[in-house]
Design an enzyme around this catalytic site. Structure first.
Site, PDB file in Angstrom:
ATOM      1  N   LYS A 117      21.789  21.056  12.482  1.00  0.00           N
ATOM      2  CA  LYS A 117      22.971  20.809  13.314  1.00  0.00           C
ATOM      3  C   LYS A 117      22.870  19.497  14.065  1.00  0.00           C
ATOM      4  CE  LYS A 117      25.204  25.200  13.488  1.00  0.00           C
ATOM      5  NZ  LYS A 117      25.815  26.298  14.227  1.00  0.00           N
ATOM      6  N   LYS A 199      24.722  27.385   0.383  1.00  0.00           N
ATOM      7  CA  LYS A 199      25.331  28.673   0.732  1.00  0.00           C
ATOM      8  C   LYS A 199      26.818  28.502   1.042  1.00  0.00           C
ATOM      9  CE  LYS A 199      24.915  29.154   5.670  1.00  0.00           C
ATOM     10  NZ  LYS A 199      25.087  30.076   6.736  1.00  0.00           N
ATOM     11  N   LYS A 202      31.904  27.666   5.864  1.00  0.00           N
ATOM     12  CA  LYS A 202      33.236  27.139   6.197  1.00  0.00           C
ATOM     13  C   LYS A 202      33.267  25.621   6.180  1.00  0.00           C
ATOM     14  CE  LYS A 202      32.044  27.664  10.998  1.00  0.00           C
ATOM     15  NZ  LYS A 202      30.858  28.525  10.896  1.00  0.00           N
TER      16      LYS A 202
HETATM   17  P1  ATP Z   1      28.622  27.947   8.636  1.00  0.00           P
HETATM   18  O1  ATP Z   1      29.839  28.253   7.812  1.00  0.00           O
HETATM   19  O2  ATP Z   1      28.785  26.881   9.655  1.00  0.00           O
HETATM   20  O3  ATP Z   1      27.385  27.809   7.807  1.00  0.00           O
HETATM   21  P2  ATP Z   1      28.330  30.640   8.921  1.00  0.00           P
HETATM   22  O4  ATP Z   1      29.588  30.984   8.289  1.00  0.00           O
HETATM   23  O5  ATP Z   1      27.019  30.750   8.210  1.00  0.00           O
HETATM   24  O6  ATP Z   1      28.409  29.207   9.540  1.00  0.00           O
HETATM   25  P3  ATP Z   1      27.146  32.200  10.906  1.00  0.00           P
HETATM   26  O7  ATP Z   1      27.658  32.539  12.273  1.00  0.00           O
HETATM   27  O8  ATP Z   1      25.956  31.307  10.808  1.00  0.00           O
HETATM   28  O9  ATP Z   1      28.327  31.551  10.163  1.00  0.00           O
HETATM   29  O10 ATP Z   1      26.869  33.529  10.066  1.00  0.00           O
HETATM   30  C1  ATP Z   1      27.230  34.814  10.475  1.00  0.00           C
HETATM   31  C2  ATP Z   1      26.508  35.834   9.642  1.00  0.00           C
HETATM   32  O11 ATP Z   1      26.923  35.740   8.289  1.00  0.00           O
HETATM   33  C3  ATP Z   1      24.992  35.659   9.643  1.00  0.00           C
HETATM   34  O12 ATP Z   1      24.367  36.917   9.621  1.00  0.00           O
HETATM   35  C4  ATP Z   1      24.747  34.894   8.375  1.00  0.00           C
HETATM   36  O13 ATP Z   1      23.454  35.064   7.900  1.00  0.00           O
HETATM   37  C5  ATP Z   1      25.814  35.494   7.454  1.00  0.00           C
HETATM   38  N1  ATP Z   1      26.223  34.521   6.442  1.00  0.00           N
HETATM   39  C6  ATP Z   1      26.844  33.360   6.635  1.00  0.00           C
HETATM   40  N2  ATP Z   1      27.063  32.710   5.493  1.00  0.00           N
HETATM   41  C7  ATP Z   1      26.553  33.509   4.527  1.00  0.00           C
HETATM   42  C8  ATP Z   1      26.448  33.411   3.110  1.00  0.00           C
HETATM   43  N3  ATP Z   1      26.934  32.382   2.455  1.00  0.00           N
HETATM   44  N4  ATP Z   1      25.866  34.419   2.442  1.00  0.00           N
HETATM   45  C9  ATP Z   1      25.388  35.493   3.092  1.00  0.00           C
HETATM   46  N5  ATP Z   1      25.442  35.649   4.413  1.00  0.00           N
HETATM   47  C10 ATP Z   1      26.003  34.671   5.132  1.00  0.00           C
END
Ligand code: ATP
Ligand code: LTN
Length: 335
Positions: A117, A199, A202
């Site tokens: 970040k 992964k 958003k």
């Molecule tokens: P960003 O989109 O900025 O990477 P994010 O969508 O990962 O953020 P978080 O708040 O970090 O949002 O994630 C919320 C939950 O969803 C966490 O438990 C995270 O591990 C899970 N998660 C997020 N993205 C994934 C993914 N692609 N696959 C599986 N689990 C996910």
């Protein structure tokens, strides 16, 4: 009531920093709903964490409320789960400060999320971003949970939480219960549709399926999903060799409840042109009831308010008990 307190405790949160997506659903919320009969569960909107990155205030408010509605629409029953907003329970910020003083500069510097970040937001490497794991440790330790369900990417934060808790317990006795990360097997890591080596997130919207997105947009994203450049063109699960197709198999299996082998058999000899739209359809059908129920709930603000108020009251009661103990242990004069 007696039985209730004997259940093992689970807690997790998601930052309302963007619209929730399929990765959040398959990697987190869907599994949470399945756990709420067995465990005493706390689920919260991690709004304090979101301001480590600049937010538009109106968007943050809207997304926080929408996230509560999505949680409920995904099957988290407010009668059985404690659903609340982090900033409504001041104990999080209060314990967060105490834990800042029991966490070392060196260990925070090694956090992957901090490094990622701060590279991404080089103009705003603030102290909150750096001490984020201390606030997350407070979120967790206040509720004395046995398990913290998170995706792979958050494991490091649960580990540092355990280190902090250990350090504190070592000085003051058994104040905190040691939480374990709880990583679901299926759907643990949903990858981006157009960059299957990253992964789903958003921050890459073209490869990301949002939970409230229109069906036609979802179908379009799946039709354009990157498959692999091998010559066999066959639907086979092999993440190292075929990351794109393997990701789609994983998504299809999670949405339909089928095993990877069943999926391979179903599309044997059919090629990607048939497979990709089928995955899209399965996702649309999985998300349709969630979107409809979320819209219905968002039209009933009074109900949503009653849910998060009751949630904050219940959470505060539990959190304040831990906080009082901590304050006493470190030597603060009782008010
Ligand atoms: P960003 O989109 O900025 O990477 P994010 O969508 O990962 O953020 P978080 O708040 O970090 O949002 O994630 C919320 C939950 O969803 C966490 O438990 C995270 O591990 C899970 N998660 C997020 N993205 C994934 C993914 N692609 N696959 C599986 N689990 C996910
Ligand atoms: N850091 C997590 C969100 C989060 C969390 C928590 C998860 C904040 N506090 C406590 C589990 C327990 C994230 O970004 N996904």
């Amino acid at each position: 009531m007696e039985k209730e307190t004997q259940k093992k405790v689970l807690l997790s949160g998601i930052q309302p920093s963007g619209d929730l997506h399929l990765g959040n659903y398959l990697g987190a919320i869907k599994n949470w709903a399945e756990l709420s009969d067995q465990f005493e569960c706390y689920w919260f909107m991690a709004d304090l964490h979101t301001i480590t990155v600049r937010q538009n205030p109106a968007d943050l408010r809207r997304r926080t409320l929408t996230q509560i509605a999505v949680y409920i629409a995904c099957g988290l029953d407010p009668e059985k789960n404690t659903i609340f907003v982090q900033s409504h329970v001041p104990a999080h910020a209060e314990l967060g400060w105490v834990l800042d003083c029991y966490t070392m500069f060196g260990e925070l510097s090694r956090m992957t999320q901090f490094k990622d970040k701060s590279a991404k937001h080089a103009d705003n490497i603030n102290a909150g971003l750096f001490t984020y794991p201390c606030l997350m440790a407070a979120d967790i330790l206040l509720y004395q949970p046995d398990f913290v369900p998170v995706g792979e990417d958050q494991k490091q934060h649960v580990e540092i939480c355990r280190d902090i808790a250990n350090r504190f317990n070592h000085v003051y006795g058994e104040v905190f219960r040691m939480p374990e990360p709880y990583i679901p097997k299926q759907g643990a890591r949903v990858m981006s549709l157009n960059q299957p080596d990253t992964k789903m997130s958003k921050s890459i919207p073209e490869g990301c399926v949002f939970l409230l997105e229109k069906p036609e947009d979802i179908l379009r994203k799946f039709k354009r999903a990157v498959t692999d450049s091998d010559t066999e063109h066959c639907v086979r699960y092999a993440p190292g060799e075929k990351p794109g197709v393997s990701n789609l198999i994983q998504i299809y299996a999670a949405c339909t409840g089928k095993s990877f082998e069943d999926v391979e058999r179903e599309f044997d000899g059919k090629g990607y042109g048939v497979f990709k739209p089928a995955v899209g359809e399965a996702v649309v059908e999985t998300l349709r009831p969630i979107r409809e129920e979320t819209e219905r709930l968002l039209a009933d603000k009074a109900y949503l308010e009653s849910v998060y108020r009751a949630g904050a009251e219940k959470a505060s009661y539990v959190a304040n008990k831990t906080l009082r103990k901590v304050y006493k242990k470190v030597g603060f004069l009782a008010p």
